[in-house]
Structures are given as structure tokens and as C-alpha cells.
Write an enzyme that holds these catalytic residues in place. Structure first.
Site, short mmCIF file in Angstrom:
data_model
loop_
_atom_site.label_atom_id
_atom_site.label_comp_id
_atom_site.label_asym_id
_atom_site.label_seq_id
_atom_site.Cartn_x
_atom_site.Cartn_y
_atom_site.Cartn_z
N HIS A 174 -25.95 -10.51 124.59
CA HIS A 174 -24.90 -11.33 123.98
C HIS A 174 -25.57 -12.47 123.21
CE1 HIS A 174 -21.33 -10.30 126.85
NE2 HIS A 174 -22.05 -9.22 126.55
N GLU A 205 -25.08 -15.64 123.27
CA GLU A 205 -25.45 -16.78 124.10
C GLU A 205 -26.74 -16.52 124.87
OE1 GLU A 205 -20.87 -16.46 124.68
OE2 GLU A 205 -22.53 -15.13 124.13
N CYS A 264 -18.24 -15.26 128.21
CA CYS A 264 -17.82 -14.35 129.27
C CYS A 264 -18.39 -14.82 130.61
CB CYS A 264 -18.31 -12.94 128.94
SG CYS A 264 -20.11 -12.73 129.15
N CYS A 284 -22.39 -14.94 130.52
CA CYS A 284 -22.92 -16.03 129.71
C CYS A 284 -22.57 -17.38 130.32
CB CYS A 284 -22.39 -15.92 128.28
SG CYS A 284 -23.00 -14.43 127.44
#
Length: 156
Positions: free
Chosen positions: A46, A48, A76, A79
């Protein structure tokens, strides 16, 4: 947030869900990332997570104290957990995520007092622009998946 949006545009050009992230320390970008799950075939890739790894490498420390994270989509659970563990003190996000958002939409992990660190969180930064990039991406995915000659549904 504009720099995070540029990262999201890079993800979009690669056919990835357009999410971008930057981490700033003392006015300088020290970490950046955009979604690369398809490219890397890695569920943890992801925006992040990639930005956190880059920022930690830049600082030579896993503690990202005195930093700010800007991300185009609400983080999410994975993260959010990484943000807490990295001790990032401030998180700014664009669009809310009704399916996985853990900064106030589904739950609020970042402000949960049971954890040893609670970053300050502000959502809705350039939310319309961030959300439109995501909406357009998913509209295009649905359009491509629709059989030839079939009319679009009402939500397309």
C-alpha cells in the site's frame, strides 16, 4: 496533499488503485509511495507502507517522530497499525474509505486510547479530488468488465 495526489497518479498510470502518500519531516518529503500491489504481487504494498519504509530508511529509525503523513485515501487496518507502530504524530487523508477506513469510517484505530500512541487525524483534505480519482478508476474497471452491448447500471 497535492504531492500525495501526484503519487496516486503514478499508481493510476501503472493500472494500480490510485492511492498516494507522502511523509514530511521538518518541511521536507522523506518518504513517498503509491499503491503497487499488482506490480509487486504483494498485499502489503500500500502507498502508506511504502512511504513509511522509505521515511524510516531516510531517518535511519523506525520511529517517525516529528513527521506528518498525507495520504489520498483513509488508511486501512494494516496501514493504521503501521502508523501507530511508527509513532507518526499527524495523519491527513483525503477521501474516506467506506470499505476499509480505520480513521473514523469503519472504526478509529488511530485514536484508540488502548494503544500506546494516538496520532492526530484530519480527514477530508482535498476529499473531492482524491475521491474522484478513485471513482473514475473503478468506473473504468467496471466499464471494461461489462459485456459488449450491455448498458451501464445506474451506479456507473
Amino acid at each position: 496533499m497535492r504531492l500525495a495526489m501526484r503519487e496516486a497518479e503514478q499508481a493510476l498510470r501503472k493500472g494500480e488503485v490510485p492511492v498516494g502518500c507522502v511523509i514530511v519531516h521538518k518541511g521536507m518529503v522523506i518518504g513517498r509511495g503509491h499503491n503497487q500491489r499488482e506490480l509487486l504481487q504483494d498485499p502489503t504494498a500500500h502507498a502508506e507502507m511504502l512511504a513509511i519504509t522509505a521515511a524510516a530508511g531516510h531517518l535511519g529509525s523506525w520511529r517517525l517522530e516529528d513527521t506528518r503523513m498525507y495520504v489520498t485515501l483513509e488508511p486501512c487496518p494494516m496501514c493504521s497499525g503501521a502508523i501507530i507502530l511508527a509513532r507518526i504524530p499527524e495523519v491527513y487523508f483525503g477521501a474516506s474509505d467506506p470499505k476499509a477506513g480505520c480513521c473514523g469510517t469503519l472504526m478509529n484505530l488511530l485514536e484508540d486510547r488502548r494503544f500506546n500512541h494516538q496520532p492526530a487525524v484530519a480527514g477530508g483534505v482535498l476529499a473531492e479530488e482524491c475521491g474522484e480519482m478513485l471513482s473514475e478508476f473503478f468506473r473504468e474497471i467496471r466499464r471494461r468488465a461489462r459485456p459488449a452491448g450491455k448498458a451501464p447500471s445506474e451506479d456507473e
